[in-house]
Design an enzyme around this catalytic site. Structure first.
Site, PDB file in Angstrom:
ATOM      1  N   GLU A 160      15.858  37.359  50.108  1.00 31.00           N
ATOM      2  CA  GLU A 160      16.772  37.059  51.130  1.00 31.00           C
ATOM      3  C   GLU A 160      16.439  37.478  52.706  1.00 31.00           C
ATOM      4  O   GLU A 160      17.167  37.958  53.450  1.00 31.00           O
ATOM      5  CB  GLU A 160      18.326  37.681  50.867  1.00 31.00           C
ATOM      6  CG  GLU A 160      18.700  37.139  49.575  1.00 31.00           C
ATOM      7  CD  GLU A 160      19.996  37.879  49.286  1.00 31.00           C
ATOM      8  OE1 GLU A 160      20.518  38.643  49.708  1.00 31.00           O
ATOM      9  OE2 GLU A 160      20.908  36.980  48.899  1.00 31.00           O
ATOM     10  N   GLU A 236      19.752  33.811  41.846  1.00 26.99           N
ATOM     11  CA  GLU A 236      20.849  34.815  41.615  1.00 26.99           C
ATOM     12  C   GLU A 236      22.236  34.116  41.620  1.00 26.99           C
ATOM     13  O   GLU A 236      22.859  33.705  42.502  1.00 26.99           O
ATOM     14  CB  GLU A 236      20.728  35.800  43.086  1.00 26.99           C
ATOM     15  CG  GLU A 236      19.794  36.620  42.925  1.00 26.99           C
ATOM     16  CD  GLU A 236      19.977  37.717  44.103  1.00 26.99           C
ATOM     17  OE1 GLU A 236      21.162  38.049  44.477  1.00 26.99           O
ATOM     18  OE2 GLU A 236      19.082  38.407  44.454  1.00 26.99           O
TER      19      GLU A 236
END
Length: 594
Positions: A160, A236
Site C-alpha cells: 500500500e 486484500e
C-alpha cells in the site's frame, strides 16, 4: 513437486498456459502457534481455497541488526512446505513494510534509532538497512517458486505504498532486488482503489491489485482503468476488521460479506481473503494507529474471519464456502468437521478456578538490574531499548511544596510513584502529559509501557518513551529536570521470578497461578478482575490484557499447555480485583457497535 509455469496473461493468470483464478486466504504464521499451522491451512483448503497468503515481518525476523531468525514460530520455510503438502499455492508479501496492524508495521524498532533515515524511500541508508533481511527471505523463496516445483506463485513488492508516498525510484530498487535474487514469478503491488494511490503505489512492470471489502464492481472498474490489461485481483478482500483497546469489537454481517465475495468472483476477479484466520498478537507484537488520538491494537487478531481466533469455523466460513462452490469445485470436508453449518462452535474446556498469588514486586525482581545515568531525559530509542517496559528515576531536591511535573509527551503510558507511593498515571490516548506531585522532593520513579508502535501513517517510526524536556513547575518557577537514571525491564526476569514472601503492595507486581490439566487443550483465559498487564503460560507470551477491553479473554493455544501442572504468570501494572484465575467456555471479544 513437478515444475509449472505461472504467468500474467492479457486478462487472466495463466498456470501452464491455462486460465487460473486465485482463491486465496491470508494466514500469518507469526500469529499462529507453529503446531497449529497445518490445521489452519487444511481448513483453508476445506473452505475451497487453492492458495494461502502471508506477510513476512521484518521486525520479528531481525530483532537486532544482523541477527536473523527463521526458527520455531518464524520458520517460514516450514510454513510454505506445509502449504505445498496440501497441494495449495502460496503468495508471499515480505515488505519490507507490511502494516498488518503489527508493531511498527513490520519495520524493526532499531531502524528508528537514526531519526534522519527516510523510511520507505530510496534513501540509500534505508535500502541498505533491509538488504540482509530481504536477501534472507528471497533466498528462501527461490527454490520454492512454482517454476522450481514449489508452491509460491506471487510475491508482493512493498505494501500500500500509494497511501504513503510517491517514489518510483524506491519501488524500482525493490523490484530489482527481487529479480536479482532469482525471483521469476510475477511481482505485484496492492493499494486501495483510488486513482492516485493506484498511480503512486506501483510500476508498469508490476501487477497492480486492490484492497477493499465492499463495492467490488465499482472498485474493480477503477482498478481496470488504472491497469487496462492483466488479471483483476483484490489481494486484500477485507471480510472483517481489527480492534483497538477501549473501543468495540468489529464484526461484519456474514451474509453481506459473502454477497460481496460473490460479486467479486462473478466479475471474474481473483481474490485473497483478508483474513482467512487472524490469530493472535502474542507477546508485544501488536501495533497502533494515530489519527489525532493514539489507539493501540488489542491482543486478539480475530478479525471476525471465517476461522475465529482459535481456528474454529464461523458462519462466515460456511457462507464463503458456499459462494466459492458456485465458481469452483469444492473439496470434501475434513473428517470430524461438523457438516451442519448451524452447529455451534466447539466450546473450550473450563478448568476449575485456581488461586492467584503475588510472587514479588517488579522493583524486587529488578533489584539487580542496573540503572544507567544520563543527563537529559532520553527516549527509549536513544537508549537502544526498543520494546516493552522502561524505568526512569530521578531524585528531586525541592521541598514539601506541591509541584507540577510537565513532559512534552508520554509514549505511551506512564505510572508514577514518589518515594514508592503511586501518585498517578499519564496516558497518551488521553493526551496527558502533566501531573501534580504532592511535594517536590524525593525519589520519583516512572514506569513507561510501549503499548505498540504505529503501523500506519506519516508518524511511522516516531520515538518512544518519555519525550522531553521534563520540567517541574512551582508557581512562576520552572526548572528543567536533569540527571536521570534509566533502566530496562528484562521480561525474562518476570517469568523467572521466585517468591520473596511479600504480600503485595503499591506499584507493579508479579502474580502466579498453577492450573492442573489432564491433557493439552485450547483455553480461553478470563481477564475479568485483572487491570492492565502481560501474561505468560508456561513461559509462552500470551500477550497484553487491559480492563478497558473490548476483549476479556486471552487465547491459550493447546501446544503451550501440558498434562499436569501449568504455570500462569502475570505482570499486573495496575490493580487486581480478583484472587482467582478463571476460564471461559468461549472467546469473549467484547461488545459490537450494535
Amino acid at each position: 513437486m513437478p515444475q509449472h509455469t505461472f504467468t500474467i496473461g492479457e486478462t487472466d493468470f495463466l498456470l501452464d498456459g491455462n486460465e487460473f483464478r486465485i482463491l486465496s486466504g491470508a494466514l500469518h504464521y507469526f500469529r499462529i502457534h507453529p503446531d497449529q499451522w497445518r490445521d489452519r491451512i487444511h481448513l483453508g483448503k476445506a473452505m475451497g481455497l487453492n492458495t494461502i497468503e502471508t506477510y513476512v515481518p521484518w521486525n520479528l525476523h531481525e530483532l537486532r541488526p544482523g541477527r536473523l531468525d527463521f526458527t520455531g514460530g518464524l520458520d517460514l520455510e516450514r510454513f510454505l512446505d506445509l502449504i505445498a503438502a496440501e497441494d495449495l499455492h502460496a503468495i508471499v508479501r515480505p515488505g519490507p513494510y507490511i502494516c498488518a496492524e503489527l508493531d511498527g508495521g513490520g519495520l524493526p524498532a532499531w531502524l528508528f534509532d537514526d531519526t534522519t533515515i527516510r523510511l520507505r524511500s530510496s534513501d540509500p541508508r534505508f535500502l541498505a538497512s533491509f538488504d540482509p533481511y530481504l536477501h534472507a527471505v528471497l533466498d528462501r523463496m527461490v527454490d520454492r517458486q512454482i517454476d522450481r516445483g514449489g508452491p509460491v506463485i506471487l510475491l508482493q513488492v512493498e505494501n500500500e505504498f500509494g497511501a504513503y508516498g510517491d517514489d518510483p525510484t524506491y519501488l524500482q530498487a525493490l523490484t530489482d532486488r527481487f529479480r536479482r535474487a532469482g525471483i521469476t514469478v510475477p511481482l505485484t503491488t496492492v493499494d486501495q482503489p483510488t486513482p492516485q494511490m493506484l498511480r503512486d503505489g506501483t510500476l508498469p512492470e508490476l501487477l497492480t491489485t486492490g484492497s477493499f471489502g465492499s463495492r467490488a464492481t465499482e472498485r474493480l472498474r477503477t482498478l481496470r482503468q488504472a491497469q487496462p490489461t492483466g488479471p483483476l485481483m483484490c489481494s486484500e478482500f477485507w471480510c472483517g476488521w481489527f480492534d483497538h483497546w477501549g473501543a468495540h469489537h468489529h464484526t461484519t454481517d456474514a451474509a453481506q460479506s459473502a454477497a460481496e465475495l460473490d460479486d467479486l468472483l462473478s466479475a471474474g476477479a481473483s481474490v485473497n481473503i483478508y483474513m482467512l484466520h487472524g490469530g493472535t498478537n502474542f507477546g508485544l507484537t501488536s501495533g497502533a494507529n494515530d489519527k489525532g488520538t493514539y489507539q493501540p491494537t488489542v491482543t486478539s487478531y480475530d478479525y471476525d474471519a471465517p476461522l475465529d481466533e482459535a481456528g474454529r469455523p464461523t458462519e462466515k466460513f460456511w457462507r464463503f464456502r458456499e459462494v466459492i462452490g458456485r465458481h469452483a469445485a469444492l473439496p470434501p470436508l475434513p473428517h470430524g468437521l461438523p457438516t451442519d453449518p448451524a452447529a455451534p462452535r466447539q466450546p473450550f474446556r473450563t478448568p476449575e478456578p485456581v488461586p492467584l498469588s503475588p510472587v514479588r514486586s517488579l522493583d524486587s525482581a529488578l533489584a539487580e538490574v542496573p540503572f544507567t545515568a544520563v543527563d537529559e531525559l532520553p527516549t527509549r530509542d536513544a537508549l537502544g531499548i526498543h520494546r516493552g517496559l522502561l524505568r526512569y528515576r530521578i531524585t528531586l531536591d525541592g521541598d514539601d511544596r506541591p509541584a507540577v511535573l510537565r513532559l512534552s509527551e508520554v509514549r505511551d503510558r506512564a505510572w508514577l510513584r514518589l518515594d514508592g507511593i503511586p501518585v498517578g498515571t499519564l496516558a497518551r490516548e488521553d493526551h496527558e502529559s502533566a501531573l501534580w506531585l504532592p511535594r517536590s522532593r524525593g525519589v520519583l520513579d516512572i514506569l513507561v509501557e510501549d503499548c505498540g508502535r504505529l503501523n500506519y501513517g506519516p508518524r511511522l517510526g516516531e520515538p518512544k518513551g518519555l519525550i522531553g524536556p521534563a520540567q517541574l513547575h512551582r508557581g512562576p518557577e520552572v526548572r528543567e529536570l536533569t540527571d536521570w537514571q534509566v533502566g530496562e525491564v528484562p521480561l525474562e526476569r518476570i517469568v523467572e521470578a521466585t517468591p520473596d514472601g511479600a504480600a503485595g503492595g503499591p506499584g507493579a507486581w508479579i502474580h502466579r497461578a498453577e492450573i492442573p490439566l489432564d491433557r493439552p487443550t485450547d483455553l480461553a483465559l478470563l481477564t475479568d478482575g485483572l487491570g492492565k498487564g502481560l501474561a505468560w503460560w508456561n513461559g509462552f507470551p500470551l500477550g497484553r490484557y487491559w480492563r478497558k477491553g473490548p476483549q476479556t479473554t486471552l487465547f491459550v493455544p493447546a501446544p503451550v499447555t501440558c498434562a499436569g501442572t501449568n504455570e500462569l504468570t502475570l505482570l499486573e501494572l495496575e490493580v487486581l480485583t480478583t484472587e482467582q484465575v478463571r476460564f471461559a467456555p468461549d472467546l469473549r471479544l467484547g461488545p459490537t457497535e450494535e
